[in-house]
Design a protein around this motif. Structure first.
Motif, PDB file in Angstrom:
ATOM      1  N   MET A  77       0.409  -1.317  -0.089  1.00  0.00           N
ATOM      2  CA  MET A  77       0.025   0.089  -0.178  1.00  0.00           C
ATOM      3  C   MET A  77       1.078   1.260  -0.159  1.00  0.00           C
ATOM      4  SD  MET A  77      -3.080  -1.082  -0.494  1.00  0.00           S
ATOM      5  CE  MET A  77      -3.396  -2.262  -0.047  1.00  0.00           C
ATOM      6  N   VAL A  78       2.103   0.901   0.694  1.00  0.00           N
ATOM      7  CA  VAL A  78       2.959   2.274   0.892  1.00  0.00           C
ATOM      8  C   VAL A  78       2.894   2.902  -0.366  1.00  0.00           C
ATOM      9  CG1 VAL A  78       5.316   3.694   1.164  1.00  0.00           C
ATOM     10  CG2 VAL A  78       4.040   2.245   2.816  1.00  0.00           C
ATOM     11  N   GLY A  79       3.672   1.540  -1.395  1.00  0.00           N
ATOM     12  CA  GLY A  79       3.662   1.629  -2.808  1.00  0.00           C
ATOM     13  C   GLY A  79       3.289   2.232  -3.871  1.00  0.00           C
ATOM     14  N   ILE A  80       1.700   2.007  -3.479  1.00  0.00           N
ATOM     15  CA  ILE A  80       0.590   2.484  -3.932  1.00  0.00           C
ATOM     16  C   ILE A  80       0.725   3.548  -3.945  1.00  0.00           C
ATOM     17  CG2 ILE A  80      -2.143   2.551  -4.787  1.00  0.00           C
ATOM     18  CD1 ILE A  80      -1.642  -0.665  -4.499  1.00  0.00           C
ATOM     19  N   ALA A  81       0.380   3.955  -2.251  1.00  0.00           N
ATOM     20  CA  ALA A  81       0.267   5.901  -2.211  1.00  0.00           C
ATOM     21  C   ALA A  81       1.586   6.888  -2.707  1.00  0.00           C
ATOM     22  CB  ALA A  81       0.389   5.531  -1.004  1.00  0.00           C
ATOM     23  N   LEU A  82       2.495   5.975  -2.584  1.00  0.00           N
ATOM     24  CA  LEU A  82       3.703   7.245  -3.594  1.00  0.00           C
ATOM     25  C   LEU A  82       3.355   7.097  -4.641  1.00  0.00           C
ATOM     26  CD1 LEU A  82       7.214   5.464  -1.498  1.00  0.00           C
ATOM     27  CD2 LEU A  82       5.563   7.169  -0.638  1.00  0.00           C
ATOM     28  N   GLU A  87      -4.182  13.766  -1.365  1.00  0.00           N
ATOM     29  CA  GLU A  87      -3.741  14.786  -0.463  1.00  0.00           C
ATOM     30  C   GLU A  87      -3.291  13.893   0.831  1.00  0.00           C
ATOM     31  OE1 GLU A  87      -4.660  16.540  -3.360  1.00  0.00           O
ATOM     32  OE2 GLU A  87      -6.023  15.020  -2.887  1.00  0.00           O
ATOM     33  N   LEU A  88      -3.754  13.056   1.061  1.00  0.00           N
ATOM     34  CA  LEU A  88      -3.600  12.114   2.763  1.00  0.00           C
ATOM     35  C   LEU A  88      -3.392  10.811   3.070  1.00  0.00           C
ATOM     36  CD1 LEU A  88      -3.712  13.487   5.703  1.00  0.00           C
ATOM     37  CD2 LEU A  88      -6.716  12.802   6.093  1.00  0.00           C
ATOM     38  N   VAL A  89      -3.220  10.232   3.161  1.00  0.00           N
ATOM     39  CA  VAL A  89      -3.498   8.940   3.815  1.00  0.00           C
ATOM     40  C   VAL A  89      -3.847   9.131   4.910  1.00  0.00           C
ATOM     41  CG1 VAL A  89      -2.123   6.852   4.157  1.00  0.00           C
ATOM     42  CG2 VAL A  89      -1.427   7.451   1.615  1.00  0.00           C
ATOM     43  N   THR A 117       6.376   3.519   8.676  1.00  0.00           N
ATOM     44  CA  THR A 117       5.235   3.945   7.549  1.00  0.00           C
ATOM     45  C   THR A 117       5.102   5.478   7.582  1.00  0.00           C
ATOM     46  OG1 THR A 117       4.080   1.563   7.472  1.00  0.00           O
ATOM     47  CG2 THR A 117       2.835   3.409   6.376  1.00  0.00           C
ATOM     48  N   ILE A 118       5.038   6.113   8.418  1.00  0.00           N
ATOM     49  CA  ILE A 118       4.433   7.666   8.782  1.00  0.00           C
ATOM     50  C   ILE A 118       6.167   7.962   8.187  1.00  0.00           C
ATOM     51  CG2 ILE A 118       4.186   9.568  10.360  1.00  0.00           C
ATOM     52  CD1 ILE A 118       2.250   7.227  11.820  1.00  0.00           C
ATOM     53  N   GLY A 119       6.762   7.325   8.426  1.00  0.00           N
ATOM     54  CA  GLY A 119       8.632   8.777   7.902  1.00  0.00           C
ATOM     55  C   GLY A 119       8.396   8.805   5.760  1.00  0.00           C
ATOM     56  N   ALA A 120       8.221   7.187   5.737  1.00  0.00           N
ATOM     57  CA  ALA A 120       7.856   6.703   4.248  1.00  0.00           C
ATOM     58  C   ALA A 120       7.057   7.674   3.067  1.00  0.00           C
ATOM     59  CB  ALA A 120       7.911   5.388   4.067  1.00  0.00           C
ATOM     60  N   LEU A 121       5.718   7.551   3.938  1.00  0.00           N
ATOM     61  CA  LEU A 121       5.025   8.407   3.465  1.00  0.00           C
ATOM     62  C   LEU A 121       5.364  10.005   3.232  1.00  0.00           C
ATOM     63  CD1 LEU A 121       1.908   6.303   4.719  1.00  0.00           C
ATOM     64  CD2 LEU A 121       2.369   6.857   2.120  1.00  0.00           C
ATOM     65  N   GLN A 122       5.851  10.575   5.105  1.00  0.00           N
ATOM     66  CA  GLN A 122       5.772  11.805   5.534  1.00  0.00           C
ATOM     67  C   GLN A 122       7.096  12.467   4.523  1.00  0.00           C
ATOM     68  OE1 GLN A 122       6.245  12.153   8.936  1.00  0.00           O
ATOM     69  NE2 GLN A 122       3.498  13.564   8.999  1.00  0.00           N
ATOM     70  N   GLY A 146       4.803  10.708  15.006  1.00  0.00           N
ATOM     71  CA  GLY A 146       4.482  11.765  14.212  1.00  0.00           C
ATOM     72  C   GLY A 146       3.758  12.283  13.051  1.00  0.00           C
ATOM     73  N   ALA A 147       2.492  11.619  13.344  1.00  0.00           N
ATOM     74  CA  ALA A 147       1.180  11.761  12.530  1.00  0.00           C
ATOM     75  C   ALA A 147       0.922  13.292  12.691  1.00  0.00           C
ATOM     76  CB  ALA A 147      -0.087  10.727  13.445  1.00  0.00           C
ATOM     77  N   ASN A 148       0.121  13.651  10.997  1.00  0.00           N
ATOM     78  CA  ASN A 148       0.044  14.863  10.523  1.00  0.00           C
ATOM     79  C   ASN A 148      -1.383  15.249  11.752  1.00  0.00           C
ATOM     80  OD1 ASN A 148       1.203  14.002   8.106  1.00  0.00           O
ATOM     81  ND2 ASN A 148       2.185  16.343   9.168  1.00  0.00           N
ATOM     82  N   MET A 149      -1.687  13.929  11.719  1.00  0.00           N
ATOM     83  CA  MET A 149      -3.678  13.872  11.548  1.00  0.00           C
ATOM     84  C   MET A 149      -4.213  12.602  12.649  1.00  0.00           C
ATOM     85  SD  MET A 149      -5.691  15.596   8.604  1.00  0.00           S
ATOM     86  CE  MET A 149      -6.632  16.423   8.896  1.00  0.00           C
ATOM     87  N   ILE A 150      -5.109  13.171  13.188  1.00  0.00           N
ATOM     88  CA  ILE A 150      -5.931  11.474  13.617  1.00  0.00           C
ATOM     89  C   ILE A 150      -7.214  11.555  13.247  1.00  0.00           C
ATOM     90  CG2 ILE A 150      -4.380  11.181  15.759  1.00  0.00           C
ATOM     91  CD1 ILE A 150      -7.388  11.832  17.579  1.00  0.00           C
ATOM     92  N   GLU A 151      -7.513  10.455  12.852  1.00  0.00           N
ATOM     93  CA  GLU A 151      -9.135  10.242  13.084  1.00  0.00           C
ATOM     94  C   GLU A 151      -9.462   9.642  13.791  1.00  0.00           C
ATOM     95  OE1 GLU A 151     -10.142   9.185   9.313  1.00  0.00           O
ATOM     96  OE2 GLU A 151     -12.438   8.478  10.005  1.00  0.00           O
ATOM     97  N   ILE A 152     -10.529   9.443  14.635  1.00  0.00           N
ATOM     98  CA  ILE A 152     -11.008   9.350  15.758  1.00  0.00           C
ATOM     99  C   ILE A 152     -11.905   8.355  15.619  1.00  0.00           C
ATOM    100  CG2 ILE A 152     -12.469   9.347  17.819  1.00  0.00           C
ATOM    101  CD1 ILE A 152     -11.345  13.179  18.327  1.00  0.00           C
ATOM    102  N   HIS A 153     -11.823   6.874  15.429  1.00  0.00           N
ATOM    103  CA  HIS A 153     -12.678   5.627  15.436  1.00  0.00           C
ATOM    104  C   HIS A 153     -14.629   6.841  15.878  1.00  0.00           C
ATOM    105  CE1 HIS A 153     -14.663   1.901  14.773  1.00  0.00           C
ATOM    106  NE2 HIS A 153     -13.691   1.345  14.682  1.00  0.00           N
ATOM    107  N   THR A 154     -15.529   6.456  15.742  1.00  0.00           N
ATOM    108  CA  THR A 154     -16.698   7.085  15.976  1.00  0.00           C
ATOM    109  C   THR A 154     -17.472   5.542  16.153  1.00  0.00           C
ATOM    110  OG1 THR A 154     -17.418   7.776  13.983  1.00  0.00           O
ATOM    111  CG2 THR A 154     -16.591   9.172  15.348  1.00  0.00           C
ATOM    112  N   GLY A 155     -16.830   4.349  15.815  1.00  0.00           N
ATOM    113  CA  GLY A 155     -18.311   3.282  15.964  1.00  0.00           C
ATOM    114  C   GLY A 155     -18.066   2.733  16.724  1.00  0.00           C
ATOM    115  N   ALA A 156     -17.502   2.874  18.354  1.00  0.00           N
ATOM    116  CA  ALA A 156     -18.016   2.860  19.273  1.00  0.00           C
ATOM    117  C   ALA A 156     -18.857   3.948  19.697  1.00  0.00           C
ATOM    118  CB  ALA A 156     -17.024   2.709  20.865  1.00  0.00           C
ATOM    119  N   TYR A 157     -19.083   5.030  19.476  1.00  0.00           N
ATOM    120  CA  TYR A 157     -20.320   5.808  20.236  1.00  0.00           C
ATOM    121  C   TYR A 157     -21.309   5.499  19.379  1.00  0.00           C
ATOM    122  CZ  TYR A 157     -23.326  10.257  18.947  1.00  0.00           C
ATOM    123  OH  TYR A 157     -24.218  10.773  18.260  1.00  0.00           O
TER     124      TYR A 157
END
Ligand SMILES: CC(=O)[C@@H](O)[C@H](O)COP(=O)(O)O
Ligand SMILES: NCC(=O)COP(=O)(O)O
Length: 239
Positions: A77-82, A87-89, A117-122, A146-157
């Motif tokens: 997946m890193v290869g595909i993303a590169l 704009e964001l992974v 993985t974060i380093g390879a993408l950034q 070193g993540a730029n962002m997080i996505e909070i998993h809202t499934g439990a709610y």
């Protein structure tokens, strides 16, 4: 005002149900953008059960907003993303047996590999978000990784049964969003959000963007995609 990123995975689920070439998730993405989506999300799963490589590459060529590629932290997946350069992974956990994403990435267990993985993408100019549960430890580890962002998993709610459990799960999301902002992380939220559960987020200004797919596509099956996106957009505008 928070953004709306529309996940078009389940347009592809409908297509794959008969292994034909319709409905096209790429066409859906363009309609979603015209209806007010601020971005398009797709989860390229290892098993390609819905979105496939053709979809991702075509989305990259035609969408006008931003492409958010959800993926497992694998070398494939890193290869595909590169190559695709979204704009964001968003790094998500994945296993073949799951019906849908069952939880956030566990950075206590996978800290080292996720950091790599974060380093390879950034290092190639691609910002990274991490899909995690609303747990303070996970948010601190995402920041340390070193993540730029997080996505909070809202499934439990969204899946909580009973008001008490729902209130408890939602308060964890609030605490998580506030902690992430304090750490200067971008804060997205997603998984399982629908036209009812989204209303609870009124006033939670720490959320930058909502990633919503299944409930929008489900509504679109009845009222059309344009209306389904516009109605979700209006709900988010009112938060
Ligand atoms: C990470 C997440 O919550 C969603 O993007 C979800 O993965 C959609 O894809 P599936 O429905 O195939 O899990
Ligand atoms: N990351 C969440 C997402 O993209 C959409 O999740 P869902 O609304 O399909 O459950």
């Amino acid at each position: 005002m928070a953004g709306l990123a529309v996940n078009i995975d389940h347009i592809a689920t409908l297509r794959e149900a008969r292994k034909v070439n319709y409905p096209d998730p790429v066409a859906a993405a363009l309609l979603a953008e015209l209806a007010g989506a601020d971005g398009i999300v797709c989860h390229l799963r290892e098993d390609r059960r819905h979105v496939n490589d053709r979809d991702v590459r075509l989305l990259r060529k035609v969408i006008q907003t931003k492409l958010i590629l959800e993926m497992a932290a694998t070398s494939e997946m890193v290869g595909i993303a590169l190559d695709v350069r979204p704009e964001l992974v968003t790094l998500v956990p994945e296993n073949r047996e799951e019906v849908t994403t069952e939880g956030g990435l566990d950075l206590i267990v996978h800290n080292k590999s996720i950091g790599e993985t974060i380093g390879a993408l950034q290092n190639n100019g691609i910002p990274v978000s991490i899909f995690i549960d609303a747990e303070p430890e996970q948010i601190k580890l995402a920041h340390q990784a070193g993540a730029n962002m997080i996505e909070i998993h809202t499934g439990a709610y969204c899946e909580a049964m009973g008001n008490a459990r729902r209130r408890q799960a939602f308060s964890k999301i609030v605490d998580a969003a506030k902690l992430a902002k304090k750490l200067k992380l971008g804060v997205n939220a997603g998984h399982g959000l629908c036209y009812n559960t989204i209303k609870a987020f009124r006033g939670l200004t720490e959320i930058d963007e909502y990633s919503i797919g299944h409930s929008i596509v489900s509504r679109a099956a009845l009222v059309g995609l344009d209306r389904a996106v516009r109605e979700m957009r209006e709900l988010i505008n009112g938060l």
